[in-house]
Design a protein around this motif. Structure first.
Motif, PDB file in Angstrom:
ATOM      1  N   UNK A 161       0.860  -1.186   0.000  1.00 53.19           N
ATOM      2  CA  UNK A 161       0.000   0.000   0.000  1.00 53.19           C
ATOM      3  C   UNK A 161       0.892   1.231   0.000  1.00 53.19           C
ATOM      4  N   UNK A 162       0.600   2.168  -0.871  1.00 55.26           N
ATOM      5  CA  UNK A 162       1.389   3.391  -0.968  1.00 55.26           C
ATOM      6  C   UNK A 162       1.021   4.336   0.170  1.00 55.26           C
ATOM      7  N   UNK A 163       1.985   4.618   1.034  1.00 56.42           N
ATOM      8  CA  UNK A 163       1.770   5.544   2.140  1.00 56.42           C
ATOM      9  C   UNK A 163       2.160   6.966   1.777  1.00 56.42           C
ATOM     10  N   UNK A 164       3.244   7.097   1.038  1.00 55.53           N
ATOM     11  CA  UNK A 164       3.716   8.443   0.706  1.00 55.53           C
ATOM     12  C   UNK A 164       4.645   8.381  -0.498  1.00 55.53           C
ATOM     13  N   UNK A 165       4.699   9.485  -1.242  1.00 53.26           N
ATOM     14  CA  UNK A 165       5.603   9.655  -2.369  1.00 53.26           C
ATOM     15  C   UNK A 165       5.982  11.125  -2.400  1.00 53.26           C
ATOM     16  N   UNK A 166       7.248  11.438  -2.261  1.00 60.51           N
ATOM     17  CA  UNK A 166       7.633  12.839  -2.110  1.00 60.51           C
ATOM     18  C   UNK A 166       9.066  13.082  -2.550  1.00 60.51           C
ATOM     19  N   UNK A 167       9.414  14.338  -2.835  1.00 62.34           N
ATOM     20  CA  UNK A 167      10.804  14.687  -3.104  1.00 62.34           C
ATOM     21  C   UNK A 167      11.555  14.675  -1.774  1.00 62.34           C
ATOM     22  N   UNK A 168      12.474  13.779  -1.643  1.00 59.25           N
ATOM     23  CA  UNK A 168      13.054  13.448  -0.333  1.00 59.25           C
ATOM     24  C   UNK A 168      13.680  14.641   0.388  1.00 59.25           C
ATOM     25  N   UNK A 169      14.411  15.472  -0.330  1.00 56.64           N
ATOM     26  CA  UNK A 169      15.174  16.535   0.317  1.00 56.64           C
ATOM     27  C   UNK A 169      14.450  17.873   0.345  1.00 56.64           C
ATOM     28  N   UNK A 170      13.278  17.957  -0.266  1.00 58.83           N
ATOM     29  CA  UNK A 170      12.577  19.232  -0.376  1.00 58.83           C
ATOM     30  C   UNK A 170      11.794  19.551   0.903  1.00 58.83           C
ATOM     31  N   UNK A 171      11.481  20.827   1.119  1.00 49.11           N
ATOM     32  CA  UNK A 171      10.591  21.175   2.233  1.00 49.11           C
ATOM     33  C   UNK A 171       9.179  20.662   1.971  1.00 49.11           C
ATOM     34  N   UNK A 172       8.387  20.579   3.041  1.00 44.04           N
ATOM     35  CA  UNK A 172       7.071  19.937   2.948  1.00 44.04           C
ATOM     36  C   UNK A 172       6.173  20.609   1.915  1.00 44.04           C
TER      37      UNK A 172
ATOM     38  N   UNK B 220       6.070   2.650   1.649  1.00 45.01           N
ATOM     39  CA  UNK B 220       5.062   1.627   1.403  1.00 45.01           C
ATOM     40  C   UNK B 220       4.815   0.815   2.665  1.00 45.01           C
ATOM     41  N   UNK B 221       3.628   0.230   2.738  1.00 44.45           N
ATOM     42  CA  UNK B 221       3.315  -0.717   3.805  1.00 44.45           C
ATOM     43  C   UNK B 221       3.038  -2.076   3.186  1.00 44.45           C
ATOM     44  N   UNK B 222       3.634  -3.116   3.734  1.00 43.88           N
ATOM     45  CA  UNK B 222       3.378  -4.474   3.250  1.00 43.88           C
ATOM     46  C   UNK B 222       1.956  -4.874   3.628  1.00 43.88           C
TER      47      UNK B 222
END
Length: 274
Positions: free
Chosen positions: A217-228, A251-253
């Motif tokens: 299950x997709x929990x989050x997808x984001x630019x890792x180093x960017x501000x929120x 992701x969550x299994x």
């Protein structure tokens, strides 16, 4: 209390953590990656542990770090109370790990020497772009994560300004051309050689894999180093490949969720375009 001991804080805490100042500090450290690796990788390890702690408590959890390298992440995860196991195909990296070498495994990310469902958290930082079969590595990370466990994977997309690594930005003209240019100028081939040790991995490809895999299950997808407040760039196909710089997938299994399970954020919730 250090960032590594903050524990799960939820979306609000993750926003407070992902500040502009934090992004500036990471990019400044990035400039000295080659000349002062202790500074860069030490900061990145502490930052990564704090990010992971924003989704799942680490104390007492078993963490498998795929591509663990010379031990910076080992120290940070263990400081957070995790049972850390690092895996790397290069035994030379272990020799640089010092006391952190205990608990390290030598092996391939595409054939993990770990039993199915054997770990609570699988983690990989900036490794996927160095694997010729990235989805096979992701499948292996899913396999070894127990139901309800969390996968935390980040990589540099090929079209990122740093996609060619030390050959950047000339990789925009082609990976082979960038490699030849580097060798002419430096008298040696780059460490990250196009289609040998560096491959053109994309955000779109990785999201397609995640969306098509019923085991996660997709929990989050984001630019890792960017501000929120810059997270929205992941919603823009094409553009995100360039401006995200480094992509993070959480992701969550699938399966029964333990106490303290990771929570889905309001950003993704099924709305990230592929």
């Amino acid at each position: 209390m250090s960032a590594a001991h903050d524990g799960v804080g939820g979306p609000a805490a993750r926003r407070r953590f992902a500040t502009l100042g934090r992004s500036v500090a990471l990019f400044q450290a990035f400039l000295v990656e080659q000349t002062d690796p202790d500074r860069f990788y030490g900061l990145l390890a502490d930052d990564s542990v704090r990010q992971v702690s924003g989704y799942v408590p680490l104390a007492g959890r078993t963490v498998l770090d795929v591509g663990g390298g010379p031990g910076y992440f080992a120290a940070a995860f263990r400081a957070a109370g995790a049972r850390y196991v690092g895996l790397d195909p290069d035994v030379g990296d272990f020799s640089a790990a010092g006391d952190s070498v205990a608990g390290m495994l030598r092996g391939s990310g595409t054939a993990l020497p770990v039993r199915s469902g054997g770990v609570d958290v699988t983690f990989s930082s900036n490794v996927l772009e160095h694997v010729s079969e990235p989805t096979r590595m992701l499948d292996e990370m899913v396999r070894v994560t127990r139901p309800g466990g969390v996968l935390f994977v980040s990589f540099t997309p090929w079209l990122s300004p740093w996609g060619g690594h030390e050959t950047a930005p000339w990789h925009y003209l082609g990976g082979d051309r960038a490699r030849r240019r580097y060798q002419r100028r430096n008298g040696r081939p780059p460490k990250n050689r196009f289609r040998e040790t560096l491959f053109p991995t994309s955000i779109a490809q990785t999201l397609r894999w995640a969306r098509g895999n019923a085991e996660v299950e997709l929990l989050d997808a984001l630019p890792r180093y960017h501000p929120w407040w810059a997270r929205w760039v992941i919603r823009l196909p094409g553009i995100r490949e360039v401006v995200a710089w480094n992509f993070l997938l959480v992701l969550r299994r699938a399966g029964a969720e333990p106490d303290g399970a990771a929570e889905k954020t309001e950003l993704t919730g099924g709305r990230v375009a592929m």
